[in-house]
Design a protein around this motif. Structure first.
Motif, mmCIF file in Angstrom:
data_model
loop_
_atom_site.group_PDB
_atom_site.id
_atom_site.type_symbol
_atom_site.label_atom_id
_atom_site.label_comp_id
_atom_site.label_asym_id
_atom_site.label_seq_id
_atom_site.Cartn_x
_atom_site.Cartn_y
_atom_site.Cartn_z
ATOM 1 N N VAL A 156 0.860 -1.180 0.000
ATOM 2 C CA VAL A 156 0.000 0.000 0.000
ATOM 3 C C VAL A 156 0.897 1.230 0.000
ATOM 4 N N PRO A 157 0.675 2.188 -0.895
ATOM 5 C CA PRO A 157 1.544 3.362 -0.952
ATOM 6 C C PRO A 157 1.652 4.060 0.401
ATOM 7 N N GLU A 158 2.854 4.530 0.702
ATOM 8 C CA GLU A 158 3.075 5.183 1.990
ATOM 9 C C GLU A 158 2.186 6.409 2.147
ATOM 10 N N GLU A 159 1.914 7.109 1.044
ATOM 11 C CA GLU A 159 1.055 8.285 1.113
ATOM 12 C C GLU A 159 -0.339 7.902 1.584
ATOM 13 N N ARG A 160 -0.840 6.739 1.133
ATOM 14 C CA ARG A 160 -2.156 6.286 1.539
ATOM 15 C C ARG A 160 -2.165 5.881 3.013
ATOM 16 N N LEU A 161 -1.104 5.234 3.452
ATOM 17 C CA LEU A 161 -1.007 4.856 4.864
ATOM 18 C C LEU A 161 -0.924 6.091 5.759
ATOM 19 N N THR A 162 -0.201 7.092 5.307
ATOM 20 C CA THR A 162 -0.110 8.342 6.057
ATOM 21 C C THR A 162 -1.474 8.993 6.181
ATOM 22 N N GLU A 163 -2.235 8.923 5.094
ATOM 23 C CA GLU A 163 -3.598 9.474 5.108
ATOM 24 C C GLU A 163 -4.487 8.702 6.088
ATOM 25 N N LEU A 164 -4.375 7.382 6.069
ATOM 26 C CA LEU A 164 -5.180 6.557 6.966
ATOM 27 C C LEU A 164 -4.802 6.804 8.428
ATOM 28 N N ALA A 165 -3.508 7.057 8.663
ATOM 29 C CA ALA A 165 -3.023 7.245 10.031
ATOM 30 C C ALA A 165 -3.591 8.496 10.687
ATOM 31 N N ARG A 166 -4.079 9.440 9.890
ATOM 32 C CA ARG A 166 -4.638 10.661 10.464
ATOM 33 C C ARG A 166 -5.910 10.379 11.263
ATOM 34 N N ASP A 167 -6.663 9.357 10.840
ATOM 35 C CA ASP A 167 -7.931 9.061 11.495
ATOM 36 C C ASP A 167 -7.962 7.715 12.194
ATOM 37 N N ASN A 168 -7.067 6.813 11.811
ATOM 38 C CA ASN A 168 -7.096 5.456 12.354
ATOM 39 C C ASN A 168 -5.849 5.192 13.185
ATOM 40 N N PRO A 169 -5.977 5.006 14.499
ATOM 41 C CA PRO A 169 -4.801 4.824 15.352
ATOM 42 C C PRO A 169 -4.034 3.543 15.082
#
Length: 242
Positions: A156-169
Motif C-alpha cells: 500500500v503506498p506510503e502516502e495512503r497509509l499516512t492518510e489513513l493514520a490521520r484518522d485510524n490509530p
C-alpha cells in the motif's frame, strides 16, 4: 529521558538498579514495599542475550519473591535483526520472555510496563505490551512498524497509509494512538515533582487482574471490533456490524 533520571523520579524512597550492557535490573522501594525492576536502555535491540536476561530475572522473582510486583522499563528499537540471532531462533527467545511475563501474572505478580523512551516491534510486544498494565511518558516513541516498512510489506503506498493514520490509530505511531487502541492504560505526564512516583503507586495498586485491552480500545474508539470478534470466536456467535 535518561534511565537514571527516571529512576530518581520514580523511586524517591531508594533503588539499587544497575545497568549491564543495556540491561537494567534491580529493586526499588515504593511506599515501603519492594518492587523488582527490569528493563532496557540505550534504544538497544533485543537479542537472545537480553531476552534471556529479562526472562531469567522474572523467573527469579517468581521463585524467590512470590507476589512481588515487577516493573518493566522499556526502551528498545525491537528485536535484533542479525543472521546469528535468526539462526539461533530469536523468535523462540522472544516467545520465552513473553511466557515468563505471563507466568508471573498467573502466579499473582502485578507486572507494570513503562515506555520511557522507545518501544518498537517485538521488543515491546513481549515486554511492556504483555504486562498487566502498560503506561508511557508523553515523549515516548511507540510503534510496532513504521509506515515506510508497512508500505513495503503491504504494497500500500506510503502516502495512503499516512492518510489513513490521520484518522485510524492502528496505522499511527505515538503514545496517544496506543492509548486509544487500549495498548496503553495511561500516559504519565510527570510535570510536577513526585508525580511519576505517585503514578507508579496508583498503577501498582489499580493494575487489572484480567486483560482489558480490547475493552479499553472499544471504549476509547480506537479498536471497535477487536472485542466483539474475540467474543464471537469464544462463543461461536456472529459479529453484528456497528
Amino acid at each position: 529521558m535518561d534511565w537514571h533520571q527516571l529512576a530518581t523520579q520514580l523511586f524517591p524512597e531508594g533503588q539499587d538498579i544497575v545497568e549491564h550492557e543495556h540491561f537494567l535490573s534491580g529493586s526499588a522501594q515504593v511506599e515501603g514495599k519492594t518492587v523488582d525492576v527490569i528493563g532496557t536502555t540505550g534504544h538497544v535491540p533485543i537479542g537472545i542475550e537480553i531476552a534471556l536476561s529479562q526472562a531469567r530475572a522474572i523467573l527469579r522473582t517468581v521463585q524467590e519473591h512470590p507476589g512481588r510486583p515487577i516493573l518493566i522499563l522499556v526502551d528498545t528499537v525491537g528485536q535484533r535483526l542479525r543472521h546469528r540471532d535468526e539462526m539461533l531462533g530469536i523468535n523462540s527467545y522472544m516467545a520465552h520472555l513473553g511466557k515468563c511475563v505471563d507466568l508471573a501474572r498467573r502466579k499473582g505478580h502485578t507486572v507494570v510496563g513503562l515506555v520511557y523512551d522507545q518501544a518498537l516491534s517485538g521488543g515491546f510486544i513481549t515486554s511492556g505490551l504483555i504486562a498487566s498494565s502498560c503506561y508511557a511518558l508523553p515523549q515516548a516513541t511507540i510503534r510496532v512498524m513504521g509506515l515506510p516498512a508497512m508500505a513495503r510489506i503491504t504494497k500500500v503506498p506510503e502516502e495512503r497509509l499516512t492518510e489513513l493514520a490521520r484518522d485510524n490509530p492502528v496505522f499511527a505511531p505515538g503514545p496517544e494512538n496506543y492509548l486509544r487502541m487500549g495498548g496503553l492504560h495511561g500516559i504519565w505526564q510527570g510535570e510536577q515533582e513526585g508525580s511519576l512516583a505517585a503514578e507508579l503507586s496508583r498503577a501498582l495498586a489499580d493494575s487489572p487482574v484480567e486483560d482489558v485491552r480490547m475493552a479499553l480500545g472499544r471504549e476509547r474508539g480506537g479498536r471497535q471490533l477487536a472485542q466483539p470478534v474475540a467474543e464471537a470466536v469464544r462463543t461461536g456467535s456472529h459479529v453484528r456490524p456497528a
